[in-house]
Design a protein around this motif. Structure first.
Motif, PDB file in Angstrom:
ATOM      1  N   PRO A  62       0.803  -1.229   0.000  1.00 22.82           N
ATOM      2  CA  PRO A  62       0.000   0.000   0.000  1.00 22.82           C
ATOM      3  C   PRO A  62       0.832   1.275   0.000  1.00 22.82           C
ATOM      4  N   LEU A  63       1.973   1.280   0.697  1.00 17.00           N
ATOM      5  CA  LEU A  63       2.839   2.460   0.699  1.00 17.00           C
ATOM      6  C   LEU A  63       3.397   2.704  -0.701  1.00 17.00           C
ATOM      7  N   VAL A  64       3.827   1.630  -1.357  1.00 17.99           N
ATOM      8  CA  VAL A  64       4.358   1.756  -2.720  1.00 17.99           C
ATOM      9  C   VAL A  64       3.260   2.246  -3.665  1.00 17.99           C
ATOM     10  N   ALA A  65       2.055   1.724  -3.505  1.00 19.85           N
ATOM     11  CA  ALA A  65       0.940   2.137  -4.364  1.00 19.85           C
ATOM     12  C   ALA A  65       0.613   3.614  -4.168  1.00 19.85           C
ATOM     13  N   VAL A  66       0.627   4.085  -2.919  1.00 17.80           N
ATOM     14  CA  VAL A  66       0.353   5.502  -2.645  1.00 17.80           C
ATOM     15  C   VAL A  66       1.434   6.396  -3.236  1.00 17.80           C
ATOM     16  N   VAL A  67       2.703   6.004  -3.078  1.00 13.56           N
ATOM     17  CA  VAL A  67       3.808   6.776  -3.658  1.00 13.56           C
ATOM     18  C   VAL A  67       3.664   6.834  -5.177  1.00 13.56           C
ATOM     19  N   ALA A  68       3.304   5.691  -5.779  1.00 11.78           N
ATOM     20  CA  ALA A  68       3.092   5.656  -7.232  1.00 11.78           C
ATOM     21  C   ALA A  68       1.967   6.608  -7.634  1.00 11.78           C
ATOM     22  N   GLY A  69       0.912   6.690  -6.802  1.00 14.90           N
ATOM     23  CA  GLY A  69      -0.197   7.589  -7.087  1.00 14.90           C
ATOM     24  C   GLY A  69       0.220   9.054  -7.048  1.00 14.90           C
ATOM     25  N   ILE A  70       1.046   9.415  -6.049  1.00 15.64           N
ATOM     26  CA  ILE A  70       1.528  10.801  -5.946  1.00 15.64           C
ATOM     27  C   ILE A  70       2.412  11.145  -7.148  1.00 15.64           C
ATOM     28  N   VAL A  71       3.306  10.219  -7.508  1.00 18.81           N
ATOM     29  CA  VAL A  71       4.196  10.434  -8.667  1.00 18.81           C
ATOM     30  C   VAL A  71       3.364  10.603  -9.934  1.00 18.81           C
ATOM     31  N   TYR A  72       2.355   9.750 -10.097  1.00 22.26           N
ATOM     32  CA  TYR A  72       1.501   9.833 -11.284  1.00 22.26           C
ATOM     33  C   TYR A  72       0.814  11.195 -11.336  1.00 22.26           C
ATOM     34  N   PHE A  73       0.335  11.689 -10.196  1.00 25.76           N
ATOM     35  CA  PHE A  73      -0.345  12.988 -10.180  1.00 25.76           C
ATOM     36  C   PHE A  73       0.599  14.097 -10.653  1.00 25.76           C
ATOM     37  N   TYR A  74       1.827  14.108 -10.141  1.00 23.46           N
ATOM     38  CA  TYR A  74       2.767  15.157 -10.527  1.00 23.46           C
ATOM     39  C   TYR A  74       3.141  15.058 -12.009  1.00 23.46           C
ATOM     40  N   LEU A  75       3.206  13.837 -12.531  1.00 17.56           N
ATOM     41  CA  LEU A  75       3.576  13.662 -13.941  1.00 17.56           C
ATOM     42  C   LEU A  75       2.453  14.045 -14.892  1.00 17.56           C
ATOM     43  N   THR A  76       1.211  13.959 -14.435  1.00 15.60           N
ATOM     44  CA  THR A  76       0.081  14.173 -15.346  1.00 15.60           C
ATOM     45  C   THR A  76      -0.814  15.352 -14.954  1.00 15.60           C
ATOM     46  N   ASN A  77      -0.389  16.158 -13.965  1.00 15.06           N
ATOM     47  CA  ASN A  77      -1.315  17.187 -13.475  1.00 15.06           C
ATOM     48  C   ASN A  77      -1.585  18.299 -14.489  1.00 15.06           C
ATOM     49  N   GLN A  78      -0.797  18.366 -15.559  1.00 16.05           N
ATOM     50  CA  GLN A  78      -1.057  19.349 -16.606  1.00 16.05           C
ATOM     51  C   GLN A  78      -1.864  18.761 -17.755  1.00 16.05           C
ATOM     52  N   SER A  79      -2.127  17.448 -17.675  1.00 16.87           N
ATOM     53  CA  SER A  79      -2.819  16.769 -18.770  1.00 16.87           C
ATOM     54  C   SER A  79      -4.328  16.783 -18.535  1.00 16.87           C
ATOM     55  N   THR A  80      -5.065  17.204 -19.549  1.00 19.94           N
ATOM     56  CA  THR A  80      -6.524  17.211 -19.428  1.00 19.94           C
ATOM     57  C   THR A  80      -7.107  15.806 -19.600  1.00 19.94           C
ATOM     58  N   LYS A  81      -6.386  14.932 -20.302  1.00 20.10           N
ATOM     59  CA  LYS A  81      -6.908  13.595 -20.579  1.00 20.10           C
ATOM     60  C   LYS A  81      -6.514  12.596 -19.503  1.00 20.10           C
ATOM     61  N   TYR A  82      -5.239  12.641 -19.089  1.00 16.70           N
ATOM     62  CA  TYR A  82      -4.729  11.639 -18.151  1.00 16.70           C
ATOM     63  C   TYR A  82      -4.575  12.164 -16.727  1.00 16.70           C
ATOM     64  N   GLY A  83      -4.873  13.433 -16.497  1.00 16.27           N
ATOM     65  CA  GLY A  83      -4.735  14.001 -15.163  1.00 16.27           C
ATOM     66  C   GLY A  83      -5.894  13.616 -14.246  1.00 16.27           C
ATOM     67  N   ILE A  84      -5.785  13.993 -12.958  1.00 17.07           N
ATOM     68  CA  ILE A  84      -6.796  13.661 -11.955  1.00 17.07           C
ATOM     69  C   ILE A  84      -7.348  14.957 -11.366  1.00 17.07           C
ATOM     70  N   ASN A  85      -8.664  15.110 -11.414  1.00  9.99           N
ATOM     71  CA  ASN A  85      -9.297  16.306 -10.865  1.00  9.99           C
ATOM     72  C   ASN A  85      -9.151  16.361  -9.343  1.00  9.99           C
ATOM     73  N   SER A  86      -9.178  17.569  -8.804  1.00 13.62           N
ATOM     74  CA  SER A  86      -8.940  17.763  -7.369  1.00 13.62           C
ATOM     75  C   SER A  86      -9.979  17.064  -6.495  1.00 13.62           C
ATOM     76  N   GLU A  87     -11.233  16.929  -7.014  1.00 14.06           N
ATOM     77  CA  GLU A  87     -12.248  16.276  -6.168  1.00 14.06           C
ATOM     78  C   GLU A  87     -12.001  14.779  -6.000  1.00 14.06           C
ATOM     79  N   HIS A  88     -11.069  14.237  -6.788  1.00 15.48           N
ATOM     80  CA  HIS A  88     -10.745  12.817  -6.683  1.00 15.48           C
ATOM     81  C   HIS A  88      -9.397  12.607  -6.006  1.00 15.48           C
ATOM     82  N   LEU A  89      -8.993  13.606  -5.215  1.00 14.29           N
ATOM     83  CA  LEU A  89      -7.782  13.505  -4.397  1.00 14.29           C
ATOM     84  C   LEU A  89      -8.166  13.618  -2.927  1.00 14.29           C
ATOM     85  N   VAL A  90      -7.309  13.130  -2.051  1.00 13.88           N
ATOM     86  CA  VAL A  90      -7.510  13.322  -0.615  1.00 13.88           C
ATOM     87  C   VAL A  90      -7.593  14.816  -0.323  1.00 13.88           C
TER      88      VAL A  90
END
Length: 528
Positions: A199-227
């Motif tokens: 679970p720790l590795v999965a959470v870290v992967a999630g944070i990394v993914y957010f930073y890598l895709t936060n400028q993408s409209t297609k692959y990014g994650i909206n703020s309401e779907h974050l903690v």
């Protein structure tokens, strides 16, 4: 305390990531400040964890109390008035503990406890499906079938399928893949993979993914779907998030009623959770229930005094702790410190964790609680176990936790009454129409008012002109209700020409005139 730290530390990390969104979600579902859920989680971990006798139980805000809290805040005229009820509820729980009321939890059938665990597992999975696909903004703690936003569990799932967020779904599947790979393969490859949890590795992967895709409209994650953790700008703003009870409301009778309701419901949920977690514990530790009530009462007093929600021991976090290898209470305590440190030092980083990754973690937790093998096992045990189990599961899924437990218990009691009436254990006919109408009837070791219907039915069905041999030599306890039935039958027997032979440890009596007098004189106990 640190004997099992190698197991407790990684387990506490998992519990922390499970508890964080649940604390916030339950606060949202309760109509309370978001920070109140975090306070309850911190107090539940540190205070209750320190005082509890449970080695694997984890306490915090409970979804089962959300409806009570939501109603009470409005009824009592504000959150500060409600906090008085939380403090009173804690004091009443202390009284329950001193009165040794913890034994109540042991009177719930095993089938109901297993049904509760299975139902909660199913709910966890169903409720996390929308978050996994990045659609539902409903609070994570809303475990009722009918939700606060007017939807229900299944309507949200259907909407999620039709409104998939690509970014959330991708990282959700990545996180789920990491968890399965870690638990099924990598954890067996070496100590590193046992120390660093999936679970720790999965959470870290999630944070990394957010930073890598936060400028993408297609692959990014909206703020309401974050903690979403409250982020104070300075220390004074952090302190301003705490609320304090308005003790001038203590004279309001409704405050006392809410306090007693909180104490009763929280104690019941805690005792059932204790029973369930002790069954799940691979090391079969037994939690002292009266001490648990004292710990919960103290925790609720602390939580209410600084603005937190009511606390109970909770099955989702407790089961996550067990499944992650937690061995002692240090796991619960450390998870409380992690909550405290994180909301002070790294709230911004926490707000980059995708909810879909946490949903993947909860999928694994839910599946382990609601394994298909559990349904097969309960079915093989017969209808007396299967029926209360399934009623508990279905009502929990389609109504809520307390209704499910109550209905399961009611069905369990009905099953007992049916089996008592069928007299398979309390009354035994050895033979009829033997030796020219002789009928032998043997009463069991304990015969209570539950068996009135069965015994009365058998006596009324005896044919005229028969000979009844009633054997009470094995009977150690005979309820007065049964004695009265026998007394009435003695008079009816004369009219129907039925002769009675009563065989007891003191000898044999032919056609006793008074069963009441006979059993008053009869010794209560016979030595071996």
């Amino acid at each position: 305390m640190f004997k099992h730290i190698k197991s407790d530390l990684p387990a506490s990390i998992v519990v922390f990531f499970v508890a964080l969104p649940l604390c916030l979600g339950i606060a949202l579902a309760s109509g309370a400040p978001l920070f109140s859920g975090l306070i309850a989680g911190i107090v539940g971990g540190i205070v209750v964890g320190s005082l509890s006798g449970s080695k694997i139980g984890v306490s915090g805000p409970a979804a089962g109390l959300a409806a009570i809290v939501l109603t009470a805040i409005g009824t009592l005229g504000g959150y500060e008035n409600f906090l008085v009820a939380v403090v009173l509820g804690g004091i009443i729980q202390l009284v329950f503990g001193f009165l040794k009321a913890g034994i109540i939890g042991y009177y719930f059938p095993s089938s109901v406890i297993k049904g509760m665990l299975t139902g909660i597992g199913i709910i966890i999975i169903l409720k996390q499906i929308p978050h996994f696909f990045g659609y539902d903004a409903d609070p994570e703690g809303d475990f009722a079938f009918f939700q606060v936003d007017g939807e229900n569990t299944f309507s949200e799932i259907f909407k999620a399928i039709n409104n998939i967020s690509l970014g959330s779904t991708i990282i959700g599947f990545i996180g789920l893949g990491i968890l399965l790979l870690w638990s099924n393969i990598l954890s067996k490859k070496g100590k590193f993979f046992q120390l660093v949890q999936g679970p720790l590795v999965a959470v870290v992967a999630g944070i990394v993914y957010f930073y890598l895709t936060n400028q993408s409209t297609k692959y990014g994650i909206n703020s309401e779907h974050l903690v979403s953790v409250p982020v104070p700008d300075n220390f004074d703003m952090f302190l301003s998030q705490f609320s304090f009870p308005n003790f001038s409301a203590i004279s309001n009778p409704e405050v006392w009623i809410v306090g007693f309701t909180i104490a009763l419901v929280a104690s019941l949920e805690t005792l059932l959770c204790v029973e369930a977690t002790d069954k799940l514990d691979p090391h079969k530790n037994v939690t002292p229930t009266n001490r648990e009530l004292l710990a919960q009462g103290t925790g609720n007093i602390f939580s209410g005094m600084i603005g937190g929600l009511p606390i109970t021991q909770v099955i989702v976090r407790s089961s996550a702790n067990i499944q992650s290898g937690g061995r002692s209470k240090m796991s619960a305590i450390i998870h409380g410190f992690f909550l405290l440190i994180s909301v002070i030092l790294i709230p911004t980083l926490l707000n980059k964790i995708p909810l879909s990754v946490l949903a993947a973690v909860l999928f694994i937790v839910g599946f382990k609680l609601a394994k298909p093998s559990t349904f097969k096992e309960m079915f093989k045990l017969g209808w007396k176990q299967w029926l209360p189990f399934m009623v508990t599961v279905l009502v929990i899924v389609f109504k809520d936790l307390l209704w499910g437990i109550g209905m399961g218990l009611a069905v369990g009691i009905v099953v007992i009454l049916i089996k008592s009436f069928q007299n398979s254990h309390f009354l035994h006919i050895e033979g009829d129409d033997v030796d020219d109408g002789k009928i032998k009837m043997t009463l069991a070791e304990e015969v209570t008012f539950f068996n009135k219907g069965a015994i009365l039915k058998e006596l009324d069905n005896l044919p005229k002109n028969s000979y009844l041999e009633l054997d009470v030599r094995k009977t150690r306890y005979l309820d007065n209700d049964i004695i009265e039935i026998l007394e009435d039958f003695a008079y009816k027997a004369k009219e129907r020409n039925i002769n009675i032979k009563l065989i007891s440890e003191r000898g044999t009596v032919e056609n006793p005139e008074s069963f009441i007098e006979f059993f008053k004189l009869r010794p209560k106990k016979k030595s071996a």
